[in-house]
Design a protein around this motif. Structure first.
Motif, PDB file in Angstrom:
ATOM      1  N   GLU A 163      -0.280  -7.436  -2.837  1.00 25.02           N
ATOM      2  CA  GLU A 163      -0.836  -6.310  -2.972  1.00 25.02           C
ATOM      3  C   GLU A 163      -0.557  -5.234  -4.413  1.00 25.02           C
ATOM      4  O   GLU A 163       0.669  -6.388  -4.863  1.00 25.02           O
ATOM      5  CB  GLU A 163      -0.276  -5.013  -1.945  1.00 25.02           C
ATOM      6  N   HIS A 165       0.176  -3.052  -6.672  1.00 23.18           N
ATOM      7  CA  HIS A 165       0.805  -1.410  -6.728  1.00 23.18           C
ATOM      8  C   HIS A 165       1.017  -0.972  -8.034  1.00 23.18           C
ATOM      9  O   HIS A 165       0.884   0.412  -9.209  1.00 23.18           O
ATOM     10  CB  HIS A 165       2.240  -1.190  -6.328  1.00 23.18           C
ATOM     11  N   SER A 234      -6.932  -3.007  -4.468  1.00 23.25           N
ATOM     12  CA  SER A 234      -5.841  -1.710  -4.744  1.00 23.25           C
ATOM     13  C   SER A 234      -6.734  -1.253  -5.520  1.00 23.25           C
ATOM     14  O   SER A 234      -7.610  -1.452  -6.639  1.00 23.25           O
ATOM     15  CB  SER A 234      -4.837  -2.228  -6.064  1.00 23.25           C
ATOM     16  N   VAL A 297      -3.742  -0.668  -1.167  1.00 20.74           N
ATOM     17  CA  VAL A 297      -2.854  -0.132  -1.839  1.00 20.74           C
ATOM     18  C   VAL A 297      -3.804   1.362  -2.301  1.00 20.74           C
ATOM     19  O   VAL A 297      -4.536   1.272  -3.620  1.00 20.74           O
ATOM     20  CB  VAL A 297      -2.032  -0.744  -2.503  1.00 20.74           C
ATOM     21  N   VAL A 300      -1.878   3.754  -5.782  1.00 19.39           N
ATOM     22  CA  VAL A 300      -1.781   3.012  -7.373  1.00 19.39           C
ATOM     23  C   VAL A 300      -1.370   4.026  -8.297  1.00 19.39           C
ATOM     24  O   VAL A 300      -2.406   4.901  -9.096  1.00 19.39           O
ATOM     25  CB  VAL A 300      -2.723   2.680  -7.816  1.00 19.39           C
TER      26      VAL A 300
END
Length: 333
Positions: A163, A165, A234, A297, A300
């Motif tokens: 993932e 972030h 993301s 995700v 962000v």
């Protein structure tokens, strides 16, 4: 190959229109003409929806004199290949991202700067106004004809490793980018290894692990089945990705002023249809990708990414200055 015109003739009542090869002559000298329109993504994509709308409007305006043969999925080559084909007249029109366009029209590189546009309204307003027309005029000075600005949408990152972030999460990943020095410079600022390749090669490269990830708008990620070969999405929204409908100057030189007006109006209809689909998929598409198994995700912190890639702006400003950049950022849109 199913043509875009074939998908619209039942609505227009134009079945049975015969097709003729492009001769470079005005339609005053010939009755019908087939226009080949290429693009790099699938025939159920937002580009294809745009081609359908373009074909329908062009047939309507020309009373069936022009028909459209759509060649999707990179059938005519990668985006750079198709632009080169336009310049020498081996194909008639394309819908392309701006990724490779800067190699031919350097002034358009400004559109590829990260975090340049605030949102969709800002981007569309700029491109439909004076700034967008100024850039289309620059396209016209480089053996190409810019018909209309259309759209891919805001680009987001996908990968198979983890993932993302923060910029630190992306460091070390090998990510396919377009052949665009603005995009590559931005990724290098966050220690991502940008790997340019033509879009038709991307799915296989992801499948084989040649690259860890890629970055594209939701519309492309979904309609190109990226969820089959990527685990994580993301919502970085790091670059707004316009697209452009281009015509060959060889085609253009054979058209009357009235016919040129038809092409521009039809291209604008195609852009409107494309944007409508992009807007829908920006929300519905994320939910569909979740349903297909992607980890998404959504939280962000884009401000951190924006700060991290800001030094990459110098790749553009050192050569072209800041005038166009400031015009876009300070526009009334």
């Amino acid at each position: 190959m199913k043509t875009a015109f074939a998908r619209t003739t039942h609505r227009l009542g134009l079945a049975g229109v015969s097709l003729v090869a492009l001769t470079g002559l005005s339609l005053s000298a010939q009755a019908q003409q087939t226009i080949t329109v290429g693009h790099a993504i699938s025939d159920d994509s937002h580009y294809s929806v745009g081609v359908d709308a373009f074909a329908e409007k062009l047939a309507e305006l020309s009373d069936g004199a022009f028909t459209v043969d759509e060649q999707p999925s990179g059938a005519l080559g990668g985006e750079r290949d198709m632009i080169e084909g336009l310049q020498i007249g081996t194909l008639d029109a394309v819908i392309n991202s701006t990724g490779p366009l800067g190699n031919f029209v350097p002034e358009t590189y400004v559109l590829d700067l990260p975090f340049l546009f605030r949102d969709y309204d800002h981007a569309r307003c700029v491109l439909d106004g004076e700034i967008g027309q100024n850039l289309l005029d620059k396209v016209g000075e480089n053996d190409l004809v810019g018909l209309a600005w259309t759209e891919n949408g805001f680009r987001h990152m996908t990968n198979n490793q983890r993932e993302i972030h923060t910029p630190e999460d992306a460091a070390g990943l090998k990510v396919r980018t377009m052949e665009n020095e603005m995009h590559m410079a931005a990724f290098e600022e966050i220690d991502v290894q940008p790997t340019p390749m033509a879009f038709p090669e991307l799915f296989t490269a992801l499948q084989q692990g040649t690259v860890d990830g890629q970055e594209n708008p939701i519309s492309v990620i979904l309609t190109s089945n990226m969820w089959e070969v990527q685990d994580h999405l993301s919502l970085t929204g790091h670059v707004y990705s316009p697209a452009i409908m281009l015509a060959s100057p060889v085609l253009w030189d054979g058209l009357s002023e009235e016919e040129r007006g038809w092409f521009i109006e039809a291209a604008q209809a195609g852009a409107e249809a494309t944007r409508s689909m992009v807007s829908r998929l920006e929300t519905e598409g994320v939910e569909e990708l979740k349903e297909k198994g992607m980890t998404v995700v959504e939280d962000v912190d884009t401000s951190v990414f924006q700060e991290a890639v800001e030094p990459s702006y110098s790749v553009y400003t050192d050569e072209h200055g800041s005038e166009m950049l400031n015009r876009i950022r300070n526009s009334d849109c």
